[in-house]
Design a protein around this motif. Structure first.
Motif, PDB file in Angstrom:
ATOM      1  N   LYS A   8       0.844  -1.192   0.000  1.00 36.08           N
ATOM      2  CA  LYS A   8       0.000   0.000   0.000  1.00 36.08           C
ATOM      3  C   LYS A   8       0.876   1.238   0.000  1.00 36.08           C
ATOM      4  N   LEU A  10       0.957   5.312   0.935  1.00 33.87           N
ATOM      5  CA  LEU A  10       0.301   6.293   1.778  1.00 33.87           C
ATOM      6  C   LEU A  10       1.024   7.628   1.675  1.00 33.87           C
ATOM      7  N   CYS A  42      -2.882  11.352   7.724  1.00 30.67           N
ATOM      8  CA  CYS A  42      -2.224  10.394   6.835  1.00 30.67           C
ATOM      9  C   CYS A  42      -3.257   9.406   6.327  1.00 30.67           C
ATOM     10  N   GLY A  43      -2.994   8.845   5.153  1.00 31.41           N
ATOM     11  CA  GLY A  43      -3.886   7.805   4.652  1.00 31.41           C
ATOM     12  C   GLY A  43      -3.426   7.253   3.326  1.00 31.41           C
ATOM     13  N   LYS A  44      -4.197   6.260   2.860  1.00 31.65           N
ATOM     14  CA  LYS A  44      -3.875   5.566   1.610  1.00 31.65           C
ATOM     15  C   LYS A  44      -4.120   6.466   0.405  1.00 31.65           C
ATOM     16  N   GLU A  58      -5.963  13.847   2.253  1.00 31.69           N
ATOM     17  CA  GLU A  58      -6.125  13.275   3.591  1.00 31.69           C
ATOM     18  C   GLU A  58      -6.229  14.368   4.647  1.00 31.69           C
ATOM     19  N   ASN A  89       3.484  -1.195   3.999  1.00 34.90           N
ATOM     20  CA  ASN A  89       2.967   0.137   3.723  1.00 34.90           C
ATOM     21  C   ASN A  89       4.133   1.089   3.506  1.00 34.90           C
ATOM     22  N   GLN A  91       5.130   5.055   2.845  1.00 38.83           N
ATOM     23  CA  GLN A  91       4.527   6.364   3.091  1.00 38.83           C
ATOM     24  C   GLN A  91       5.487   7.484   2.709  1.00 38.83           C
TER      25      GLN A  91
END
Length: 146
Positions: A8, A10, A42-44, A58, A89, A91
């Motif tokens: 993912k 982010l 924060c986020g995808k 986000e 993940n 980021q």
């Protein structure tokens, strides 16, 4: 970044005001991942979304604020577990200048705080809020590269 197809992406927004304070938001207790933990918005990322745009989206979704990216300050990664599957993940972290100031949080059990940067960098006894090491590192990236 060595990403696998199941990884993912982010983006995080480290929002700093003109007085050197950083915006932290406490996650809702209804969150599956890190409920009640304080951190930066924060986020995808959405499919095809640029990380800078994702950080600003986000920020708007999580606080109601509009902002502008000052610069990318670093990258972070962590492994999360969802329904028995580990996901890596990745980021991208951005320093963001707020353009609006009226904060609106999505859930009633959330909270926000403007915290002096010195409380988040180890220059004092540390933050009074429960901020995890991961979020502290994201903030330190922004402050170190300021």
């Amino acid at each position: 970044m060595d990403m696998d197809p199941g990884d993912k992406r982010l983006a995080a927004a480290v929002v700093m005001d003109g007085q050197g304070r950083v915006l932290l938001v406490r996650r809702s207790g209804t969150e599956r991942f890190l409920p009640y933990v304080w951190g930066v918005p924060c986020g995808k990322l959405e499919p095809g979304e640029a990380p800078e745009d994702g950080a600003l989206r986000e920020l708007k979704e999580e606080t109601g604020l509009l902002g502008e990216v000052v610069r990318k300050v670093g990258e972070s990664s962590f492994v999360s577990d969802y329904r028995g599957h580990e996901t890596k993940n990745w980021q991208d972290n951005y320093l963001v200048r707020p353009l609006t100031w009226d904060i609106t949080l999505p859930q009633p059990d959330q909270a926000h705080a403007w915290v002096p940067a010195a409380e988040l960098t180890g220059d004092t006894d540390g933050p009074a809020l429960d901020v995890d090491a991961y979020n502290l590192d994201v903030v330190r990236q922004a402050l170190t590269n300021s």
